[in-house]
Design an enzyme around this catalytic site. Structure first.
Site, PDB file in Angstrom:
ATOM      1  N   ASP A  93      -0.296   5.126   0.678  1.00 49.51           N
ATOM      2  CA  ASP A  93      -0.608   6.115   1.717  1.00 49.51           C
ATOM      3  C   ASP A  93      -0.814   5.431   3.069  1.00 49.51           C
ATOM      4  OD1 ASP A  93      -0.646   7.492  -0.615  1.00 49.51           O
ATOM      5  OD2 ASP A  93      -2.725   8.185  -0.475  1.00 49.51           O
ATOM      6  N   ASP A 135       0.848  -1.187   0.000  1.00 45.85           N
ATOM      7  CA  ASP A 135       0.000   0.000   0.000  1.00 45.85           C
ATOM      8  C   ASP A 135       0.891   1.247   0.000  1.00 45.85           C
ATOM      9  OD1 ASP A 135      -2.394   1.586   0.420  1.00 45.85           O
ATOM     10  OD2 ASP A 135      -1.741   1.772   2.499  1.00 45.85           O
TER      11      ASP A 135
END
Length: 362
Positions: A10, A8
């Site tokens: 953010d 991922d």
């Protein structure tokens, strides 16, 4: 097939602003702590793929140009440090659009699945949200949920590389598997005492899973725990029987105890003070001293903390002393599991070849 880390962006690689959850300017761009050293350690073993939801990307609320500038700087920064990503896969849709590519759905990774481009047994999803964990489940691989305090990049690298060992290759690896089936629970426990790594723990009780992971993480070993219990009644049988199976597995993996340190003692000091003393004596006994204000922490009954350690000690045939003081029940329970893991780490360490008892047997 090469092991792959689907990471991922953010909140995992870079900080995610809690105000609007958008990185749309250079001022908002901030790397997560230790991410570059960790990825440098991991790149020899894994390839990296970014998988990210970017709500409304390309709309007036989040123009593509506002996204591109900090993103391109981030990519250039990683590349300047020797870190490259095979792909950057982004879903631009909002949840209400109900698209097929938004995590935890797997449409973004369709070509990886169809062409068998990743090693299912050795690939992971790393992310800070529950959707990342669900993505891993949908892909049939394991997840590591990033948390800057509890599961930071240093710990992630250590888990994935399995760098903590207690045997140093002097003996056959100490491994045990225990399967325990009753009318109330169906449990499988595997422990590898001489390697650290990613623990796969699923009991159906989220807080308990986290506590079991603390034992292995701080114990410096790897374990898998799978339990299907009668949770429609409550979590009592699940916790008790898991403790019994884990204790049996640890006892079997340690073997005849020749050369181990046998004893362990730890006194971690933080907001809570937890004391643990352990003797792999062959004589089961427990002294437990803790008071809890709440009936439950999450989905876990606080009264089962003592029952877990009692069942574990008697199944391991170990003498165990535990004591904790503090104000927050969550932290008190967690500190007990961490302290036990650290103490167990000392006790199972191989120091020689002698039996650690004047009796010649334990």
């Amino acid at each position: 097939m090469q092991p792959t880390l689907f990471i991922d962006r953010d909140g995992t690689l870079i900080d995610e602003p809690k105000t609007d959850f958008q990185i749309d300017s250079l001022e908002k761009l901030k790397l997560e702590p230790k991410v570059i050293p960790a990825l440098l350690r991991l790149k020899a073993k894994y390839r990296f793929v970014i998988v990210s939801n970017q709500d409304g990307l390309g709309t007036d609320a989040f123009p593509q140009t506002d996204f591109d500038k900090p993103h391109n700087v981030m990519m250039a920064l990683f590349e300047s440090q020797g870190i490259t990503f095979d792909e950057v896969l982004i879903c631009p849709h909002k949840p209400e659009e109900n698209c097929l590519c938004r995590k935890p759905k797997i449409k973004l990774l369709d070509h990886y699945i169809r062409k068998n481009l990743f090693d299912i047994d050795r690939s992971f999803v790393i992310g800070d949200r529950e959707t990342d964990v669900q993505l891993a489940e949908n892909l049939g691989i394991r997840a590591i949920q990033y948390d800057p305090q509890k599961m930071n990049w240093d710990l992630i690298a250590e888990k994935l590389l399995g760098e903590t060992v207690t045997n140093c290759g002097k003996r056959p690896p100490r491994f045990a598997e225990v399967i325990r089936q009753t009318k109330e629970t169906d449990i499988k426990v595997q422990v590898w005492l001489d390697e650290a790594g990613v623990n796969e723990i699923k009991t159906g009780v989220g807080f308990f899973d986290h506590m079991l992971d603390q034992i292995a993480t701080h114990g410096g070993f790897r374990m898998n725990v799978q339990c299907k219990g009668d949770l429609w009644i409550d979590e009592h049988h699940t916790v008790e029987d898991t403790a019994l199976a884990l204790g049996q597995a640890l006892k079997q993996a340690v073997g005849d105890k020749r050369g181990i340190a046998r004893f362990g003692f730890v006194l971690p000091m933080d907001e809570c003070k937890a004391e643990c003393a352990l003797d792999l004596s062959g004589r089961p006994w427990i002294k437990f001293n803790a008071c809890f204000k709440r009936d439950k922490v999450g989905d876990f009954s606080t009264e089962l903390t003592e029952h877990f350690f009692q069942s574990l000690a008697f199944s391991m045939l170990a003498t165990l002393h535990l004591n904790v003081t503090g104000n927050n029940d969550h932290h008190k329970i967690e500190s007990l599991f961490k302290a036990f893991g650290r103490t167990l780490r000392q006790a199972i360490r191989i120091e020689g070849n002698e039996m650690p008892s004047s009796k010649g047997v334990l």
